[in-house]
Scaffold this active site. Structure first.
Site, short mmCIF file in Angstrom:
data_model
loop_
_atom_site.label_atom_id
_atom_site.label_comp_id
_atom_site.label_asym_id
_atom_site.label_seq_id
_atom_site.Cartn_x
_atom_site.Cartn_y
_atom_site.Cartn_z
N SER A 63 -18.26 -23.94 111.01
CA SER A 63 -18.35 -22.54 111.41
C SER A 63 -19.42 -22.45 112.48
O SER A 63 -20.27 -23.35 112.57
CB SER A 63 -18.77 -21.70 110.19
N TYR A 94 -24.25 -19.78 102.87
CA TYR A 94 -23.11 -20.17 103.71
C TYR A 94 -23.60 -20.96 104.93
O TYR A 94 -23.06 -22.03 105.24
CB TYR A 94 -22.35 -18.90 104.14
P1 NDP Z 1 -9.31 -17.90 103.65
O1 NDP Z 1 -10.16 -17.19 102.65
O2 NDP Z 1 -8.15 -17.20 104.26
O3 NDP Z 1 -8.81 -19.28 103.07
C1 NDP Z 1 -9.68 -20.13 102.35
C2 NDP Z 1 -8.90 -21.37 101.98
O4 NDP Z 1 -9.77 -22.22 101.24
C3 NDP Z 1 -7.71 -21.04 101.11
O5 NDP Z 1 -6.59 -21.76 101.56
C4 NDP Z 1 -8.14 -21.51 99.73
O6 NDP Z 1 -7.03 -22.05 99.03
C5 NDP Z 1 -9.12 -22.63 100.06
N1 NDP Z 1 -10.10 -22.84 98.99
C6 NDP Z 1 -11.16 -22.05 98.69
N2 NDP Z 1 -11.81 -22.56 97.62
C7 NDP Z 1 -11.15 -23.69 97.27
C8 NDP Z 1 -11.33 -24.66 96.26
N3 NDP Z 1 -12.32 -24.57 95.36
N4 NDP Z 1 -10.47 -25.70 96.18
C9 NDP Z 1 -9.45 -25.80 97.08
N5 NDP Z 1 -9.21 -24.92 98.05
C10 NDP Z 1 -10.06 -23.87 98.15
O7 NDP Z 1 -10.32 -18.36 104.78
P2 NDP Z 1 -10.15 -18.96 106.25
O8 NDP Z 1 -8.81 -19.47 106.48
O9 NDP Z 1 -10.75 -18.00 107.16
O10 NDP Z 1 -11.21 -20.16 106.10
C11 NDP Z 1 -10.90 -21.52 106.21
C12 NDP Z 1 -12.17 -22.28 106.58
O11 NDP Z 1 -12.65 -21.80 107.84
C13 NDP Z 1 -13.33 -22.09 105.59
O12 NDP Z 1 -13.98 -23.32 105.42
C14 NDP Z 1 -14.23 -21.09 106.29
O13 NDP Z 1 -15.57 -21.21 105.89
C15 NDP Z 1 -14.02 -21.48 107.74
N6 NDP Z 1 -14.36 -20.43 108.69
C16 NDP Z 1 -13.72 -19.21 108.67
C17 NDP Z 1 -14.08 -18.22 109.56
C18 NDP Z 1 -13.47 -16.87 109.55
O14 NDP Z 1 -14.05 -15.93 110.16
N7 NDP Z 1 -12.31 -16.65 108.95
C19 NDP Z 1 -15.14 -18.46 110.56
C20 NDP Z 1 -15.71 -19.78 110.50
C21 NDP Z 1 -15.33 -20.71 109.59
P3 NDP Z 1 -6.62 -21.64 97.51
O15 NDP Z 1 -6.92 -20.20 97.35
O16 NDP Z 1 -5.18 -22.04 97.42
O17 NDP Z 1 -7.45 -22.53 96.67
#
Ligand code: NDP
Length: 265
Positions: A149, A162
């Protein structure tokens, strides 16, 4: 005469495992890698969502797409997920995308908030790298891309845990990149700014609730952080990840690449 055109499917024959591949940035990365010809294993906790995303990908790209339930906080479930994925085809691309984001003023961050964030974002990423790297190094080719991020390269208020977790992801990316430099495995981090996914929607709702301003104003506040005055789109993050996975990106390793409209440089 052999074609001198670059292959339209340069990742054909490769197998990518994507954590959190069911939605948001992870699902966009899955789509980008499938379009380049990679077979996929999507891992996450929400099996129905994973299967829905996989079905759409199977319909749009001629690649194999498997789903495996796994929680990055549960080492045994991830070890089983990697074993199942590798039994189909060795995993040569790992996308560590699973992550959570909570916000709170520094004085209100309790141990639960801290531990959940570090465990999911940092320890989860470390463990998946540990599960994937040895086979990649032995095969002499691999790509590890960690979704960090801009919070991995700069600070933001109310996000101490975070930011610490994502700075950790950038640190472990850089360190393994050096260690792996002669193995054919590259290790990079992609650092999105606020990106239009469920996570950003939750952040906007949270700012609106905590400040008493409407969601429109909260959204404006977040988009103002990006010099381009907008949210990043998941496909823009995915295309950067896909570029790092190309065979021709073999000299790019140890980088933390911001996809953030100029917010971090
Ligand atoms: P979402 O909340 O839309 O998706 C998060 C994803 O992470 C889901 O697919 C979820 O899958 C998975 N996840 C969370 N916890 C677990 C776990 N314990 N085990 C397995 N899978 C897990 O977020 P984003 O798509 O926005 O985020 C994706 C990545 O990008 C993250 O690492 C986030 O920190 C990073 N990011 C996002 C930004 C934003 O503004 N959106 C900015 C910068 C970085 P499921 O629920 O199926 O477990």
């Amino acid at each position: 005469m052999p074609s001198t055109e670059p292959s339209a499917r340069p990742l054909a024959g490769r197998h990518a495992l994507i954590t959190g591949g069911g939605r948001g940035i992870g699902a966009a990365v899955a789509d980008a890698l499938a379009r380049l010809g990679a077979d996929l294993t999507l891992v996450g906790r929400d099996e129905a969502r994973l299967e829905q995303t996989a079905a759409a990908l199977r319909g749009s790209s001629p690649v194999a797409v498997a789903t495996v339930a796994g929680d990055v906080n549960d080492e045994a479930s991830m070890a089983a997920a990697f074993e199942r994925a590798a039994a189909a085809k060795p995993v040569s691309i790992l996308i560590n995308n699973a992550g959570i984001a909570e916000s709170a003023p520094f004085g209100r961050i309790d141990d639960g908030h801290w531990d959940r964030t570090i465990a999911t974002n940092l320890t989860g990423t470390f463990r998946c790298m540990r599960l994937a790297f040895p086979a990649m190094a032995e095969a002499g080719w691999g790509r590890i891309v960690n979704i960090a991020s801009t919070a991995g390269i700069k600070g933001y208020a109310y996000t101490v845990a975070y930011c610490a977790s994502k700075h950790g992801v950038v640190g472990l990316t850089r360190a393994l990149a050096i260690e792996a430099a002669r193995t054919g495995v590259t290790v990079n981090a992609v650092c999105p700014g606020f990106t239009e996914t469920d996570m950003a929607a939750r952040a906007i709702a949270n700012v609106a609730a905590k400040t008493g301003r409407g969601e429109e104003e909260a959204r404006r506040e977040l988009t103002r952080i990006n010099p381009q005055g907008r949210l990043v789109q998941p496909g823009e993050v995915a295309d950067t990840v896909a570029w790092l996975c190309l065979p021709s990106s073999s000299a790019i390793t140890g980088q933390a690449i911001a996809v953030a409209g100029g917010e971090a440089m």
